[in-house]
Every structure is written in structure tokens, then in C-alpha cells.
Scaffold this active site. Structure first.
Site, PDB file in Angstrom:
ATOM      1  N   HIS A  68      33.783  46.313  38.905  1.00 33.79           N
ATOM      2  CA  HIS A  68      33.637  45.578  37.638  1.00 33.79           C
ATOM      3  C   HIS A  68      32.813  44.327  37.859  1.00 33.79           C
ATOM      4  O   HIS A  68      32.766  43.786  38.968  1.00 33.79           O
ATOM      5  CB  HIS A  68      35.009  45.228  37.054  1.00 33.79           C
ATOM      6  CG  HIS A  68      35.926  44.525  38.002  1.00 33.79           C
ATOM      7  ND1 HIS A  68      36.643  45.190  38.967  1.00 33.79           N
ATOM      8  CD2 HIS A  68      36.223  43.221  38.159  1.00 33.79           C
ATOM      9  CE1 HIS A  68      37.357  44.322  39.669  1.00 33.79           C
ATOM     10  NE2 HIS A  68      37.103  43.115  39.214  1.00 33.79           N
ATOM     11  N   GLY A  87      37.782  38.645  47.170  1.00 33.02           N
ATOM     12  CA  GLY A  87      38.789  38.334  46.154  1.00 33.02           C
ATOM     13  C   GLY A  87      39.028  39.468  45.174  1.00 33.02           C
ATOM     14  O   GLY A  87      39.574  39.243  44.095  1.00 33.02           O
ATOM     15  N   CYS A 132      41.067  52.475  34.681  1.00 32.78           N
ATOM     16  CA  CYS A 132      40.982  53.827  34.117  1.00 32.78           C
ATOM     17  C   CYS A 132      41.974  53.969  32.965  1.00 32.78           C
ATOM     18  O   CYS A 132      41.680  54.617  31.957  1.00 32.78           O
ATOM     19  CB  CYS A 132      41.225  54.882  35.185  1.00 32.78           C
ATOM     20  SG  CYS A 132      39.825  55.130  36.299  1.00 32.78           S
ATOM     21  N   ASP A 181      38.946  39.795  29.699  1.00 34.99           N
ATOM     22  CA  ASP A 181      39.871  39.643  30.816  1.00 34.99           C
ATOM     23  C   ASP A 181      41.212  39.122  30.287  1.00 34.99           C
ATOM     24  O   ASP A 181      41.263  38.229  29.445  1.00 34.99           O
ATOM     25  CB  ASP A 181      39.288  38.673  31.850  1.00 34.99           C
ATOM     26  CG  ASP A 181      39.982  38.788  33.199  1.00 34.99           C
ATOM     27  OD1 ASP A 181      39.346  39.269  34.160  1.00 34.99           O
ATOM     28  OD2 ASP A 181      41.186  38.407  33.289  1.00 34.99           O
ATOM     29  N   THR A 208      40.819  42.314  43.303  1.00 33.58           N
ATOM     30  CA  THR A 208      42.233  42.670  43.110  1.00 33.58           C
ATOM     31  C   THR A 208      42.388  44.011  42.386  1.00 33.58           C
ATOM     32  O   THR A 208      43.451  44.627  42.476  1.00 33.58           O
ATOM     33  CB  THR A 208      42.990  41.583  42.313  1.00 33.58           C
ATOM     34  OG1 THR A 208      42.339  41.387  41.058  1.00 33.58           O
ATOM     35  CG2 THR A 208      43.015  40.266  43.075  1.00 33.58           C
ATOM     36  N   HIS A 238      32.256  40.516  36.250  1.00 29.89           N
ATOM     37  CA  HIS A 238      32.786  39.476  35.365  1.00 29.89           C
ATOM     38  C   HIS A 238      31.608  38.751  34.699  1.00 29.89           C
ATOM     39  O   HIS A 238      30.703  38.281  35.404  1.00 29.89           O
ATOM     40  CB  HIS A 238      33.549  38.418  36.169  1.00 29.89           C
ATOM     41  CG  HIS A 238      34.723  38.914  36.956  1.00 29.89           C
ATOM     42  ND1 HIS A 238      36.035  38.621  36.612  1.00 29.89           N
ATOM     43  CD2 HIS A 238      34.805  39.647  38.102  1.00 29.89           C
ATOM     44  CE1 HIS A 238      36.866  39.142  37.504  1.00 29.89           C
ATOM     45  NE2 HIS A 238      36.138  39.777  38.427  1.00 29.89           N
ATOM     46  N   HIS A 266      35.169  56.237  37.732  1.00 31.17           N
ATOM     47  CA  HIS A 266      35.940  55.442  38.692  1.00 31.17           C
ATOM     48  C   HIS A 266      35.156  55.327  39.998  1.00 31.17           C
ATOM     49  O   HIS A 266      34.994  56.299  40.731  1.00 31.17           O
ATOM     50  CB  HIS A 266      37.309  56.071  38.952  1.00 31.17           C
ATOM     51  CG  HIS A 266      38.129  55.288  39.944  1.00 31.17           C
ATOM     52  ND1 HIS A 266      38.915  54.215  39.570  1.00 31.17           N
ATOM     53  CD2 HIS A 266      38.241  55.388  41.292  1.00 31.17           C
ATOM     54  CE1 HIS A 266      39.485  53.702  40.653  1.00 31.17           C
ATOM     55  NE2 HIS A 266      39.090  54.402  41.717  1.00 31.17           N
ATOM     56  N   ASN A 286      33.388  40.859  42.798  1.00 35.85           N
ATOM     57  CA  ASN A 286      34.183  40.584  43.990  1.00 35.85           C
ATOM     58  C   ASN A 286      34.378  41.896  44.745  1.00 35.85           C
ATOM     59  O   ASN A 286      34.737  42.906  44.150  1.00 35.85           O
ATOM     60  CB  ASN A 286      35.553  40.005  43.590  1.00 35.85           C
ATOM     61  CG  ASN A 286      35.426  38.663  42.877  1.00 35.85           C
ATOM     62  OD1 ASN A 286      34.577  37.853  43.230  1.00 35.85           O
ATOM     63  ND2 ASN A 286      36.257  38.437  41.874  1.00 35.85           N
TER      64      ASN A 286
HETATM   65  P1  AMP Z   1      38.941  41.008  40.570  1.00 37.48           P
HETATM   66  O1  AMP Z   1      39.866  39.955  41.122  1.00 37.48           O
HETATM   67  O2  AMP Z   1      37.484  40.687  40.714  1.00 37.48           O
HETATM   68  O3  AMP Z   1      39.299  42.371  41.102  1.00 37.48           O
HETATM   69  O4  AMP Z   1      39.177  40.992  38.996  1.00 37.48           O
HETATM   70  C1  AMP Z   1      40.178  41.696  38.356  1.00 37.48           C
HETATM   71  C2  AMP Z   1      40.325  41.063  36.994  1.00 37.48           C
HETATM   72  O5  AMP Z   1      41.058  41.947  36.174  1.00 37.48           O
HETATM   73  C3  AMP Z   1      41.068  39.718  36.996  1.00 37.48           C
HETATM   74  O6  AMP Z   1      40.234  38.705  36.446  1.00 37.48           O
HETATM   75  C4  AMP Z   1      42.284  40.003  36.109  1.00 37.48           C
HETATM   76  O7  AMP Z   1      42.626  38.897  35.289  1.00 37.48           O
HETATM   77  C5  AMP Z   1      41.815  41.178  35.275  1.00 37.48           C
HETATM   78  N1  AMP Z   1      42.873  42.044  34.751  1.00 37.48           N
HETATM   79  C6  AMP Z   1      43.924  42.560  35.432  1.00 37.48           C
HETATM   80  N2  AMP Z   1      44.677  43.325  34.632  1.00 37.48           N
HETATM   81  C7  AMP Z   1      44.054  43.320  33.412  1.00 37.48           C
HETATM   82  C8  AMP Z   1      44.334  43.942  32.155  1.00 37.48           C
HETATM   83  N3  AMP Z   1      45.404  44.745  31.974  1.00 37.48           N
HETATM   84  N4  AMP Z   1      43.496  43.694  31.124  1.00 37.48           N
HETATM   85  C9  AMP Z   1      42.425  42.892  31.286  1.00 37.48           C
HETATM   86  N5  AMP Z   1      42.106  42.298  32.447  1.00 37.48           N
HETATM   87  C10 AMP Z   1      42.913  42.495  33.492  1.00 37.48           C
HETATM   88 ZN    ZN Z   2      39.474  53.415  37.766  1.00 38.21          ZN
END
Ligand code: AMP
Ligand code: ZN
Length: 115
Positions: free
Chosen positions: A101, A94, A8, A31, A96, A103, A47, A88
């Protein structure tokens, strides 16, 4: 909008990012820690925490995002060699960042099964 959500903050330009795609309901940005030569994250502007929290009402945005990924990949010439789209969900998946989102991974072969 979730106050504590990093994606966000990217949407609100509170955190810098390289936005490579935008329409009324979604954006795509690079990313920060790419795992493939092309690694773009596509997110809804709304969101939504995860795929587990998707409602019927919001399901249209996911179709729209897949359409955007398909067009984006074709425009960038990524479709010829192919690519992978990943969502994910939760800790076993996985996940995080808890703003749904997708990928887009391209530019190399991706093994199956994933790790
Ligand atoms: P996930 O593990 O599927 O939740 O993917 C989260 C992704 O967000 C990971 O590939 C991170 O490298 C990416 N990520 C985290 N912080 C940032 C950021 N500030 N800008 C761009 N990508 C990010
Ligand atoms: Zn959000």
C-alpha cells in the site's frame, strides 16, 4: 486474495472502510488512524505482500497507482501545498499490514528525515 489479510477484507467489503477511489486494478480508502488531515491508502486489488515481493509482471499496477494518486491529489487540490507518498517495507520500514500500500499524506507539512 489472502484469507487473513485485512486489506483483502476491505476489498471484499467484509470490513467497512471509506473508499474514496476505485479503478479496475486498485482502490483508495481512508486510513483508520490518520496521521495527517488527509491520509488515504492506495492498494492493488491483487494481494501482493510488500514492495519486496513485487514482480515484473505486477509492476505496472504500481505505476498506475502513482498516476491515480497524482490525479486524486490534483482533483482534491492537494497538489498546491504538496503532499507525501510513503511505502513502508518490512520491520525496519515500519510495515504493519502485509498487502502492499501507498500512503498519501497531505494537509500539513511533513518533516524530513522521517522518524
Ligand atoms: P503500514 O504501517 O505502512 O503497514 O500501514 C498500515 C496502515 O493501515 C496504518 O496506517 C493503519 O492505520 C492502517 N489500517 C489498519 N487497519 C485499517 C483499517 N481497518 N482500515 C483502514 N486503515 C487501516
Ligand atoms: Zn491482501
Amino acid at each position: 486474495m489472502s484469507e487473513s489479510c485485512i486489506f483483502c477484507k476491505i476489498l471484499n467489503k467484509e470490513i467497512p472502510s471509506e473508499i474514496v477511489f476505485e479503478d479496475e486494478v486498485s482502490i483508495g480508502f481512508s486510513d483508520r488512524f490518520p496521521v495527517s488531515p488527509t491520509h488515504v491508502l492506495f492498494i492493488p486489488k491483487k494481494h501482493i505482500e510488500s514492495l519486496d515481493k513485487l514482480t515484473e509482471e505486477d509492476s505496472g499496477v504500481v505505476g498506475r497507482i502513482f498516476m491515480n494518486i497524482s490525479k486524486f491529489a490534483r482533483e482534491k487540490g492537494l497538489n498546491g501545498d504538496g503532499y507525501r507518498v510513503v511505502n513502508n517495507m518490512g520491520s525496519n520500514g515500519g510495515q504493519t499490514v502485509f498487502h502492499i500500500h501507498f500512503h498519501l499524506l497531505a494537509g500539513r507539512a511533513h518533516a524530513w528525515p522521517p522518524g
